[in-house]
Design an enzyme around this catalytic site. Structure first.
Site, short mmCIF file in Angstrom:
data_model
loop_
_atom_site.label_atom_id
_atom_site.label_comp_id
_atom_site.label_asym_id
_atom_site.label_seq_id
_atom_site.Cartn_x
_atom_site.Cartn_y
_atom_site.Cartn_z
N THR A 1 -6.38 2.56 -4.77
CA THR A 1 -5.90 3.44 -5.85
C THR A 1 -5.06 2.64 -6.83
O THR A 1 -5.30 2.67 -8.04
CB THR A 1 -5.08 4.59 -5.24
OG1 THR A 1 -5.87 5.22 -4.22
CG2 THR A 1 -4.68 5.60 -6.28
N GLU B 1 -2.83 9.17 8.21
CA GLU B 1 -1.36 9.10 8.27
C GLU B 1 -0.82 10.01 9.38
O GLU B 1 0.25 9.78 9.90
CB GLU B 1 -0.74 9.45 6.91
CG GLU B 1 -0.98 8.41 5.82
CD GLU B 1 -0.15 7.11 5.95
OE1 GLU B 1 0.96 7.17 6.48
OE2 GLU B 1 -0.65 6.03 5.54
N ASP C 1 0.87 -1.18 0.00
CA ASP C 1 0.00 0.00 0.00
C ASP C 1 0.91 1.23 0.00
O ASP C 1 2.13 1.12 0.19
CB ASP C 1 -0.90 0.00 1.25
CG ASP C 1 -1.83 1.22 1.30
OD1 ASP C 1 -2.36 1.60 0.25
OD2 ASP C 1 -2.02 1.79 2.40
N SER C 2 0.28 2.40 -0.15
CA SER C 2 1.07 3.64 -0.09
C SER C 2 1.54 3.92 1.34
O SER C 2 2.46 4.69 1.54
CB SER C 2 0.20 4.80 -0.57
OG SER C 2 -0.96 4.87 0.23
N CYS D 1 -11.07 2.65 0.15
CA CYS D 1 -9.68 3.02 0.40
C CYS D 1 -9.29 2.26 1.66
O CYS D 1 -10.05 2.28 2.64
CB CYS D 1 -9.55 4.53 0.61
SG CYS D 1 -7.90 5.02 1.17
N THR D 2 -8.15 1.60 1.63
CA THR D 2 -7.80 0.75 2.77
C THR D 2 -7.45 1.54 4.03
O THR D 2 -7.32 0.97 5.11
CB THR D 2 -6.66 -0.22 2.40
OG1 THR D 2 -5.56 0.54 1.86
CG2 THR D 2 -7.11 -1.24 1.38
N HIS D 3 -7.29 2.86 3.88
CA HIS D 3 -7.08 3.69 5.07
C HIS D 3 -8.40 3.92 5.84
O HIS D 3 -8.39 4.20 7.02
CB HIS D 3 -6.54 5.07 4.70
CG HIS D 3 -5.07 5.11 4.40
ND1 HIS D 3 -4.51 4.52 3.30
CD2 HIS D 3 -4.05 5.68 5.08
CE1 HIS D 3 -3.21 4.74 3.30
NE2 HIS D 3 -2.89 5.45 4.37
N CYS E 1 -4.37 -1.68 -1.79
CA CYS E 1 -4.55 -0.25 -2.03
C CYS E 1 -5.57 -0.13 -3.16
O CYS E 1 -5.37 -0.68 -4.24
CB CYS E 1 -3.21 0.35 -2.46
SG CYS E 1 -3.31 2.04 -3.03
N GLY F 1 -3.43 8.69 -3.92
CA GLY F 1 -4.76 9.01 -4.45
C GLY F 1 -4.88 10.36 -5.10
O GLY F 1 -5.87 10.65 -5.77
N1 DGL Z 1 -4.85 3.19 0.98
C1 DGL Z 1 -4.83 3.49 -0.40
C2 DGL Z 1 -6.11 3.22 -1.09
O1 DGL Z 1 -6.74 2.24 -0.71
C3 DGL Z 1 -4.07 4.70 -0.83
C4 DGL Z 1 -4.44 6.00 -0.27
C5 DGL Z 1 -3.51 7.07 -0.79
O2 DGL Z 1 -2.30 6.84 -0.77
O3 DGL Z 1 -4.00 8.10 -1.26
O4 DGL Z 1 -6.52 3.89 -1.99
#
Ligand code: DGL
Length: 269
Positions: free
Chosen positions: A76, A153, A11-12, A185-187, A74, A44
Site C-alpha cells: 500500500t 492481524e 509496514d503497517s 500485500c505483504t500480509h 508494504c 489499505g
Molecule cells: N501489508 C501491507 C501491504 O502490503 C498493508 C496492509 C494494510 O495495512 O492494509 O499492503
C-alpha cells in the site's frame, strides 16, 4: 551513515515481517530495524494522503536511527508513497511492487496475471502500470481483498472463516486464464495455504519478498554499502506503535520468528 548502518524496514503491522525474513536469509550480515505501525493498521483502507503522511513519519524515525536504506515492506505504501519518499530523501528507498511484478512476468505462461491486494493498492493500479510497462501485451485482473489484513492481524489464518472469505474474493479468477497471482500485500503470504486451497490447481502465487531482498542486495553492492560480516556484529531491532506483546506472539506463531525485545514507540516520535 556507512555500510555498518542498519537497513530500515517498515509496514503497517506484521506483514512486512515476511520481507524481513527474506532479507535475513539473503543478507545475513546486515543489521535491520523493523517498524510496524500497529496502532494505525490497516493502511489499505485509508486515503493516499494519510498513507503518505504515515510513511513520511516512519522514514523520519528510521533516518534518526541512521539507516543506510529503507525498504517499504508494504504494498500500500509502495503504491501510493514510494515516489514521494524517494524524491524527499537522499538514501535509497526500495518498494515491493516492481520486484513482484518482474517475478510474475517471468512466471506466467498464459500472459494473464492476477493481483490481489488492499483496496488502496488495487485502486492505485500500481501493479497494472508496472506490468504493462514491462510487457504491454500482458492481461491483468486485479481484485481487492480488504478482509485479509484484519484476519492476519487477529491471527485467524486458517479454518472455515478465512477459507470462506478467500473463496468469495477469489472466485472471479476461476473462469479466467490467470496462471499467476501476485500476493500484492505483504500480509498475504501468511494466508498462503488458505489462498492456495481455494484457487484452481496449478496457479502460481508470487510473494515478492525474495525478489525484494535480491534487489536490496544488488543496490547495496552497487553503492558499496554492503555490510562486511566480520566488521561489526549485526543486530535486529523492532519497534511497533501498539501492543508489542501481541506482535511478538503472532510473529512467533506464524513466522517462527523469535523477535528481540519489541519496543513500543509512543508520544512524539
Ligand atoms: N501489508 C501491507 C501491504 O502490503 C498493508 C496492509 C494494510 O495495512 O492494509 O499492503
Amino acid at each position: 551513515m556507512n555500510r555498518t548502518s542498519s537497513i530500515g524496514v517498515f509496514d503497517s503491522g506484521l506483514g512486512g515481517l515476511t520481507v524481513l525474513q527474506a532479507l535475513k536469509r539473503q543478507l545475513p550480515g546486515e543489521s535491520l530495524i523493523y517498524f510496524g505501525d500497529t496502532a494505525r493498521v490497516p493502511y489499505g483502507t485509508k486515503s493516499a494522503e494519510t498513507v503518505i503522511h504515515f510513511s513520511e513519519q516512519i522514514v523520519k524515525f528510521l533516518l534518526n536511527r541512521d539507516v543506510k536504506m529503507v525498504v517499504v515492506a508494504c504494498n500500500t505504501a509502495s503504491s501510493v508513497a514510494l515516489r514521494k519518499l524517494q524524491q524527499m530523501n537522499e538514501i535509497p528507498i526500495i518498494g515491493v511492487i516492481e520486484p513482484g511484478a518482474k517475478s510474475a512476468i517471468n512466471t506466467t505462461q498464459s500472459n494473464h496475471i492476477g493481483v490481489i491486494g488492499t483496496t488502496a493498492t488495487i485502486h492505485s493500479n500500481s501493479y497494472t502500470k508496472v506490468l504493462k510497462s514491462i510487457n504491454p501485451e500482458i492481461n491483468v485482473t486485479e481484485i481487492p481483498c480488504p478482509l485479509f489484513v484484519p484476519l492476519v492481524e487477529e491471527g485467524w489464518i486458517d479454518g472455515s472463516v478465512p477459507e470462506m472469505v478467500a473463496e468469495s474474493y477469489l472466485a472471479p479468477f476461476a473462469d479466467k486464464d490467470v496462471d499467476t497471482i501476485i500476493l500484492g500485500c505483504t500480509h498475504y503470504p501468511i494466508l498462503k495455504q488458505t489462498i492456495k486451497r481455494v484457487l484452481p490447481e496449478g496457479v502460481s502465487l508470487i510473494d515478492s519478498a525474495d525478489a525484494v531482498s535480491i534487489e536490496v542486495k544488488s543496490k547495496l553492492q552497487e553503492l558499496n554499502l554492503l555490510a562486511v560480516e566480520t566488521e561489526k556484529p549485526h543486530h535486529l531491532e523492532c519497534f511497533v506503535t501498539d501492543l508489542p506483546q501481541k506482535f511478538e506472539e503472532l510473529s512467533r506463531r506464524f513466522l517462527g520468528q523469535d523477535l528481540p525485545d519489541v519496543k513500543l514507540v509512543t508520544g512524539d516520535w
